[in-house]
Scaffold this active site. Structure first.
Site, PDB file in Angstrom:
ATOM      1  N   LEU A   1     -10.573  20.400   2.905  1.00 17.38           N
ATOM      2  CA  LEU A   1     -11.712  21.248   2.557  1.00 17.38           C
ATOM      3  C   LEU A   1     -11.242  22.576   1.996  1.00 17.38           C
ATOM      4  O   LEU A   1     -10.288  23.166   2.520  1.00 17.38           O
ATOM      5  CB  LEU A   1     -12.578  21.491   3.806  1.00 17.38           C
ATOM      6  CG  LEU A   1     -13.589  22.641   3.741  1.00 17.38           C
ATOM      7  CD1 LEU A   1     -14.731  22.288   2.791  1.00 17.38           C
ATOM      8  CD2 LEU A   1     -14.112  22.988   5.125  1.00 17.38           C
ATOM      9  N   SER A   2     -11.910  23.072   0.984  1.00 14.07           N
ATOM     10  CA  SER A   2     -11.684  24.406   0.443  1.00 14.07           C
ATOM     11  C   SER A   2     -10.254  24.536  -0.092  1.00 14.07           C
ATOM     12  O   SER A   2      -9.872  23.801  -1.011  1.00 14.07           O
ATOM     13  CB  SER A   2     -11.987  25.460   1.508  1.00 14.07           C
ATOM     14  OG  SER A   2     -12.088  26.750   0.949  1.00 14.07           O
ATOM     15  N   ALA A   3      -9.439  25.429   0.475  1.00 10.14           N
ATOM     16  CA  ALA A   3      -8.040  25.499   0.047  1.00 10.14           C
ATOM     17  C   ALA A   3      -7.348  24.178   0.338  1.00 10.14           C
ATOM     18  O   ALA A   3      -6.437  23.763  -0.395  1.00 10.14           O
ATOM     19  CB  ALA A   3      -7.323  26.641   0.763  1.00 10.14           C
TER      20      ALA A   3
END
Length: 311
Positions: free
Chosen positions: A56-58
């Protein structure tokens, strides 16, 4: 396995997906994660032909890094609220990618992946891309750009082969290869922000608990497992991992040694754009001709793995 960033490497404990030194094959954080995979395969008997990555995300951006730099290691991936590979080369450009759209054509996006491991000829990982329509942390344009990147890598267009409506106000677009198999999927989850979609409950297509960055909508893990082919079609126990289809069993079977042309004629392999791949495992076997010879071991129904020197 769960790779974790340290504050010594990044003050926010985010992966440095935007740094060239950490997003290049054989270097930095990308190499570190790959070495963890190697360790798991060597010490715990993990099947090297069924290795997947998600984040998720980074972590989603780092998932794109791993798929691009080590397509020979990962069979599939799921990028959740992430960013396309090589959108950035430093922190400044990373923030720009995170907050806005980047002007690149699908071919330009695809070229960035192909350049990550120039000698690699496929098969490419199957990629699912997830995003929430109300994400205020990572601009939603990154999802369609990731779709553009991986459909181009697969040599297919950006018009979906099929569109489905799923729970949680989710729309799924499937992009099929020439054989009619979905190899890229784009999931648009209506109304949620920045986080992994979950759906608490005990039904087959439910999972997870809500919390920070775990947002109630749809069990993304359920659909990711289905896309990767890890679901046997039986109802899973809430505490059980998705089961592996019997056809993908790694048990020993008979071996067949022949040239690439004859392997395809015999139905043990298939060719795409002049290259040959083992049926089931999709391991690359080289050019479609009578000059290259390999040994294939059958490990299940229409499932073969390379076994050169092992039979």
């Amino acid at each position: 396995m769960f790779p974790e960033q340290t504050s010594a490497n990044n003050a926010n404990k985010c992966f440095n997906w935007f740094q060239t030194s950490d997003a290049t094959r054989g270097q930095g954080e990308a190499l570190s994660v790959k070495q963890m995979v190697d360790y798991a395969v060597t010490h715990y008997g993990s099947d090297p032909h069924r290795v997947y990555v998600t984040g998720l995300s980074a972590g989603g951006a780092m998932t794109a890094v791993m798929l691009a730099t080590y397509p020979d290691v990962f069979t599939g991936g799921a990028i959740v609220a992430g960013i396309p590979y090589r959108c950035a080369t430093d922190l400044t450009s990373g923030l720009s990618c995170q907050t806005g759209a980047t002007s690149k054509s699908p071919a330009q996006w695809g070229d960035l992946v192909r350049a990550a491991d120039p000698g690699y000829q496929g098969p490419w990982p199957r990629v699912a891309v997830w995003y929430g329509t109300s994400d205020s942390v990572v601009n939603t344009a990154n999802a369609t750009q990731s779709r553009d990147q991986w459909t181009n890598v697969w040599g297919i267009g950006q018009t979906p082969s099929a569109t489905s409506t799923l729970p949680g106000g989710t729309t799924m677009e499937a992009y099929d290869d020439a054989g009619g198999n979905p190899v890229v999927e784009l999931y648009k989850v209506q109304g949620i922000g920045h986080g992994t979609p979950v759906a608490p409950g005990s039904a087959e297509n439910q999972c997870g608990a809500t919390g920070a960055y775990f947002l109630q909508s749809i069990c993304s893990s359920y659909y990711i497992a289905q896309f990767w082919g890890l679901s046997s079609g039986t109802t899973p126990s809430p505490s059980a991992s998705p089961s592996i289809p019997p056809s993908a069993s790694p048990s020993l079977g008979p071996c067949f040694t022949d040239n690439n042309y004859n392997q395809t004629v015999a139905g043990r392999a298939h060719q795409s754009l002049g290259s040959v791949y083992a049926n089931g495992s999709n391991q690359a076997m080289g050019l479609w001709n009578v000059f290259i010879t390999h040994t294939l071991r059958r490990t299940g129904t229409n499932y073969y793995v390379l076994a050169d020197g092992q039979c």
